[in-house]
Design an enzyme around this catalytic site. Structure first.
Site, PDB file in Angstrom:
ATOM      1  N   GLU A 279     -13.639  20.586 -44.057  1.00  0.00           N
ATOM      2  CA  GLU A 279     -12.418  20.176 -44.904  1.00  0.00           C
ATOM      3  C   GLU A 279     -13.598  20.902 -45.988  1.00  0.00           C
ATOM      4  OE1 GLU A 279      -9.437  20.651 -44.706  1.00  0.00           O
ATOM      5  OE2 GLU A 279      -8.862  20.198 -42.629  1.00  0.00           O
ATOM      6  N   TRP A 282     -13.755  24.088 -46.081  1.00  0.00           N
ATOM      7  CA  TRP A 282     -12.178  24.451 -46.653  1.00  0.00           C
ATOM      8  C   TRP A 282     -12.243  25.368 -48.413  1.00  0.00           C
ATOM      9  CZ3 TRP A 282      -7.688  27.554 -45.545  1.00  0.00           C
ATOM     10  CH2 TRP A 282      -7.130  27.630 -44.062  1.00  0.00           C
ATOM     11  N   TRP A 310      12.859  32.915 -57.260  1.00  0.00           N
ATOM     12  CA  TRP A 310      12.435  31.851 -57.557  1.00  0.00           C
ATOM     13  C   TRP A 310      13.810  30.692 -58.480  1.00  0.00           C
ATOM     14  CZ3 TRP A 310       9.008  29.578 -54.233  1.00  0.00           C
ATOM     15  CH2 TRP A 310       8.086  30.576 -54.605  1.00  0.00           C
ATOM     16  N   ASN A 345      -4.595  14.916 -49.409  1.00  0.00           N
ATOM     17  CA  ASN A 345      -3.753  16.019 -48.677  1.00  0.00           C
ATOM     18  C   ASN A 345      -2.161  15.973 -48.013  1.00  0.00           C
ATOM     19  OD1 ASN A 345      -4.903  18.709 -47.931  1.00  0.00           O
ATOM     20  ND2 ASN A 345      -4.233  18.595 -45.987  1.00  0.00           N
ATOM     21  N   TRP A 363       5.640  28.250 -56.721  1.00  0.00           N
ATOM     22  CA  TRP A 363       4.725  27.139 -56.768  1.00  0.00           C
ATOM     23  C   TRP A 363       3.364  27.534 -58.100  1.00  0.00           C
ATOM     24  CZ3 TRP A 363       0.465  29.997 -57.105  1.00  0.00           C
ATOM     25  CH2 TRP A 363      -0.135  31.413 -56.454  1.00  0.00           C
ATOM     26  N   TRP A 386      -2.116  26.316 -53.013  1.00  0.00           N
ATOM     27  CA  TRP A 386      -0.489  25.979 -53.069  1.00  0.00           C
ATOM     28  C   TRP A 386      -0.290  27.242 -52.882  1.00  0.00           C
ATOM     29  CZ3 TRP A 386       3.132  23.404 -54.998  1.00  0.00           C
ATOM     30  CH2 TRP A 386       3.295  22.391 -55.867  1.00  0.00           C
TER      31      TRP A 386
HETATM   32  P1  FAD Z   1     -11.959  15.249 -47.898  1.00  0.00           P
HETATM   33  O1  FAD Z   1     -10.325  14.929 -46.033  1.00  0.00           O
HETATM   34  O2  FAD Z   1     -12.204  13.291 -47.248  1.00  0.00           O
HETATM   35  O3  FAD Z   1     -12.348  16.385 -47.480  1.00  0.00           O
HETATM   36  C1  FAD Z   1     -13.660  16.763 -47.860  1.00  0.00           C
HETATM   37  C2  FAD Z   1     -13.406  17.782 -48.603  1.00  0.00           C
HETATM   38  O4  FAD Z   1     -13.698  18.823 -48.235  1.00  0.00           O
HETATM   39  C3  FAD Z   1     -12.902  17.268 -49.717  1.00  0.00           C
HETATM   40  O5  FAD Z   1     -13.042  16.818 -50.555  1.00  0.00           O
HETATM   41  C4  FAD Z   1     -12.504  18.769 -50.191  1.00  0.00           C
HETATM   42  O6  FAD Z   1     -13.497  19.466 -51.124  1.00  0.00           O
HETATM   43  C5  FAD Z   1     -13.416  19.548 -49.318  1.00  0.00           C
HETATM   44  N1  FAD Z   1     -10.995  20.020 -48.359  1.00  0.00           N
HETATM   45  C6  FAD Z   1     -10.886  19.028 -47.716  1.00  0.00           C
HETATM   46  N2  FAD Z   1      -9.614  19.952 -47.789  1.00  0.00           N
HETATM   47  C7  FAD Z   1      -9.168  21.072 -48.449  1.00  0.00           C
HETATM   48  C8  FAD Z   1      -8.779  22.217 -48.928  1.00  0.00           C
HETATM   49  N3  FAD Z   1      -7.343  22.184 -47.729  1.00  0.00           N
HETATM   50  N4  FAD Z   1      -8.768  22.872 -49.368  1.00  0.00           N
HETATM   51  C9  FAD Z   1      -9.609  22.973 -49.856  1.00  0.00           C
HETATM   52  N5  FAD Z   1     -10.722  22.053 -50.239  1.00  0.00           N
HETATM   53  C10 FAD Z   1     -10.464  21.466 -48.988  1.00  0.00           C
HETATM   54  N6  FAD Z   1      -8.206  20.037 -53.286  1.00  0.00           N
HETATM   55  C11 FAD Z   1      -9.555  20.390 -54.508  1.00  0.00           C
HETATM   56  O7  FAD Z   1     -10.689  20.368 -54.441  1.00  0.00           O
HETATM   57  N7  FAD Z   1      -8.690  20.404 -55.899  1.00  0.00           N
HETATM   58  C12 FAD Z   1      -7.177  20.968 -56.020  1.00  0.00           C
HETATM   59  O8  FAD Z   1      -7.197  21.451 -56.988  1.00  0.00           O
HETATM   60  C13 FAD Z   1      -6.506  21.012 -54.728  1.00  0.00           C
HETATM   61  N8  FAD Z   1      -5.140  21.461 -55.199  1.00  0.00           N
HETATM   62  C14 FAD Z   1      -4.822  21.090 -54.165  1.00  0.00           C
HETATM   63  C15 FAD Z   1      -2.924  21.785 -54.284  1.00  0.00           C
HETATM   64  C16 FAD Z   1      -2.014  21.248 -53.252  1.00  0.00           C
HETATM   65  C17 FAD Z   1      -0.602  22.115 -53.229  1.00  0.00           C
HETATM   66  C18 FAD Z   1      -3.143  21.290 -51.999  1.00  0.00           C
HETATM   67  C19 FAD Z   1      -2.205  20.944 -50.198  1.00  0.00           C
HETATM   68  C20 FAD Z   1      -4.142  20.749 -51.442  1.00  0.00           C
HETATM   69  C21 FAD Z   1      -5.101  20.907 -52.566  1.00  0.00           C
HETATM   70  N9  FAD Z   1      -6.634  20.400 -52.667  1.00  0.00           N
HETATM   71  C22 FAD Z   1      -7.065  20.870 -53.336  1.00  0.00           C
HETATM   72  C23 FAD Z   1      -6.796  20.570 -50.997  1.00  0.00           C
HETATM   73  C24 FAD Z   1      -6.937  19.194 -50.669  1.00  0.00           C
HETATM   74  O9  FAD Z   1      -6.179  18.629 -50.326  1.00  0.00           O
HETATM   75  C25 FAD Z   1      -8.051  17.949 -50.691  1.00  0.00           C
HETATM   76  O10 FAD Z   1      -9.576  18.712 -51.430  1.00  0.00           O
HETATM   77  C26 FAD Z   1      -8.520  17.400 -50.453  1.00  0.00           C
HETATM   78  O11 FAD Z   1      -7.206  16.723 -50.676  1.00  0.00           O
HETATM   79  C27 FAD Z   1      -8.982  15.981 -51.441  1.00  0.00           C
HETATM   80  O12 FAD Z   1      -9.458  14.957 -50.918  1.00  0.00           O
HETATM   81  P2  FAD Z   1     -10.510  14.383 -50.171  1.00  0.00           P
HETATM   82  O13 FAD Z   1     -12.658  14.655 -50.727  1.00  0.00           O
HETATM   83  O14 FAD Z   1     -10.751  12.794 -49.894  1.00  0.00           O
HETATM   84  O15 FAD Z   1     -10.691  15.179 -48.346  1.00  0.00           O
END
Ligand code: FAD
Length: 480
Positions: A279, A282, A310, A345, A363, A386
């Site tokens: 993650e 990502w 849209w 997430n 979006w 997005w």
């Molecule tokens: P954890 O599950 O603990 O993951 C650890 C770290 O991995 C996160 O802190 C983050 O830095 C990274 N990570 C995890 N999932 C993703 C992902 N899908 N894409 C990129 N990095 C990821 N994340 C953001 O940091 N900023 C945003 O602006 C953002 N916008 C989003 C918009 C949408 C529509 C969606 C579906 C997801 C978005 N995310 C974004 C990705 C993800 O939802 C968040 O990073 C995550 O929910 C953060 O929670 P956490 O730190 O507990 O994640």
């Protein structure tokens, strides 16, 4: 002999002392360091910060200033175009060098390149360092030497390219310049909301700053990492790290996170450790995409979607933003976003799918709203995610995969704990109907104190019909 002339250490989205390559190098070289944060104007393209992240920035800068003071230094705050501010500071202080950690958003890259070229020509020593992501966007390439478009091969390339560099320890002291330049008062930047103070609950959830980030990492390892792989999708559970806002402003480095999970092999299942690392990667992948496709937040990666019909529906958009769609899991997510500046997430995916596919709203509207309301708003992850949900992005979820907001809620918030927290008007609904109050018998609604259309909205669209319409629109694109 180190130069006796001061060195400007330009902080950006790396508001930490730990694993800060530019700072560690300046300290090791025995330089007189002037730490600076520049509030760049929105027109520069690196901002403006969304309102929620501005709240975070205020507290993060205050925390960084305290940490610097604890090692005998000071944070200077200035606002204006970065090149101009640096010129002024160089004039005022006689600084001979500027060091910074590199950033990877396209406007930031352009600004930094121009500043570096100009100041180098003026005879200053400019040194820049890696640190915002695990591996720089140009470092990993496919076998054919091109950039990646698909996550799994990116992950494999990253994993097989060796461990990310060792994090550098925080310096324990910094040498001061002969005198300190003036600093603008942080309060004068008015980063905090006042009337109304919609961020009132933020400080109950978050502790911005490096100490808060390290504490969050420890808490997650102790309480959330076990079962991460299977439980991270359940929004009422404490099985995600919530490190994203700390990462967004660089209060902790991804290399520090990576290495913190290295010694855990005996204590935790490797599938949980690896999935967590995946993650974090990502985020790197999103920066890789942004670097190679600078218009990620404004243009469809897949231009086929340029012709998507849209809908312009400001009323529906507003209901989605306010968490008044009549679909409880969507509403809970949107209200979590408003109250805490964050959304789980799984729920981000459901809420985004609802906007794009059930409401057929572009979006980019969602991206913009998230950018303004998320404390973790990130130019790469937000835009890439997005586009992922919309199906228009690189390695995206196909458009035809449309989340059903009812069954998603039933699967991932089985007893409705998450909904009961953020949609309190449904808190007394029985489990069987909490995800579908509009199907509940009148007696059940009455006992739960719910009057549809009054205390809680009726669904703003019929999901089945909306799904058919969205698929027909997609079919129209294919037929072109
Ligand atoms: P954890 O599950 O603990 O993951 C650890 C770290 O991995 C996160 O802190 C983050 O830095 C990274 N990570 C995890 N999932 C993703 C992902 N899908 N894409 C990129 N990095 C990821 N994340 C953001 O940091 N900023 C945003 O602006 C953002 N916008 C989003 C918009 C949408 C529509 C969606 C579906 C997801 C978005 N995310 C974004 C990705 C993800 O939802 C968040 O990073 C995550 O929910 C953060 O929670 P956490 O730190 O507990 O994640």
């Amino acid at each position: 002999m180190p130069s006796t002339k001061p060195l400007i250490l330009w902080f950006r989205k790396d508001l930490r002392l730990d694993d800060h390559a530019a700072l560690a190098t300046a300290a090791d070289e025995g330089r007189r360091v002037i730490p600076v944060y520049i509030r760049e104007p929105a027109e520069a393209g690196t901002g403006p910060l969304g309102a929620a992240q501005a709240w975070w920035l205020h507290h993060s800068l205050a925390a960084l200033a305290r940490s610097l003071e604890a090692i005998g230094s000071r944070l200077t705050l200035r606002s204006g175009p970065a090149g101009r501010v640096l010129d002024q500071l160089i004039d005022e202080t006689g600084a001979a060098s500027v060091y910074w950690n590199r950033r990877y958003d396209p406007p930031g890259i352009a600004i930094d390149k121009a500043i570096k070229a100009r100041l180098t020509e003026d005879g200053l020593v400019i040194r820049t360092f890696a640190g915002q992501i695990l591996h720089e966007p140009t470092r990993l390439t496919t076998g054919a030497g091109t950039n990646f478009r698909v996550y799994t091969p990116f992950w494999k390339a990253l994993e097989s390219s060796g461990e990310p560099r060792e994090p550098a320890p925080a310096p324990t002291s910094l040498i001061s310049p002969p005198f300190w330049p003036d600093s603008e008062p942080l309060d004068s930047w008015a980063l905090l909301p006042t009337k109304p103070n919609w961020a009132a609950e933020f400080s109950e959830i978050w502790q911005p700053g490096e100490a808060g980030a390290l504490e969050r990492l420890d808490t997650f390892i102790e309480n959330g990492l076990t079962g991460y792989r299977s439980l991270r999708d359940f929004p009422a559970r404490p099985n995600t790290s919530m490190l994203s806002p700390h990462l967004a402003l660089g209060e902790i480095s991804p290399a520090r996170i990576w290495h913190a999970t290295r010694g855990l092999a005996g204590r935790f299942a490797s599938e949980d450790i690896i999935h967590f690392r995946k993650e974090v990667v990502w985020r790197d992948f999103s920066y890789h995409l942004l670097f190679h496709f600078p218009d990620l937040k404004s243009k469809n990666w897949n231009s086929k979607f340029d012709a998507f019909p849209w809908r312009s529906a400001p009323d529906l958009l507003k209901k989605w933003q306010r968490g008044e769609t009549g679909y409880p899991i969507v509403d809970a997510g949107m209200r979590q976003l408003w109250r805490h500046g964050y959304m789980h997430n799984r729920v981000r995916m459901i809420a985004a799918s609802f906007l794009i596919k059930d409401l057929m709203i572009d979006w980019r509207e969602g991206e913009r709203w998230f950018r303004d309301t998320l404390v973790d708003a990130d130019p790469a992850s937000n835009a890439a995610s997005w586009q992922w949900v919309a199906g228009s992005g690189a390695d995206a979820s196909p458009f035809f995969r449309i989340f059903n907001p009812i069954t998603q809620g039933e699967k991932f918030d089985v007893e409705g704990h998450y909904i009961r927290t953020f949609v309190p008007e449904l808190k007394d609904m029985p489990d069987a109907f909490i995800h579908r109050p509009f199907e509940a018998p009148l007696l059940v609604l009455k006992e739960a104190g719910v009057i549809l259309g009054e205390t809680y909205p009726n669904p703003i669209v019929d999901h089945k019909r909306a799904r058919d319409e969205a698929l027909a629109a997609l079919q129209g694109l294919k037929g072109e």
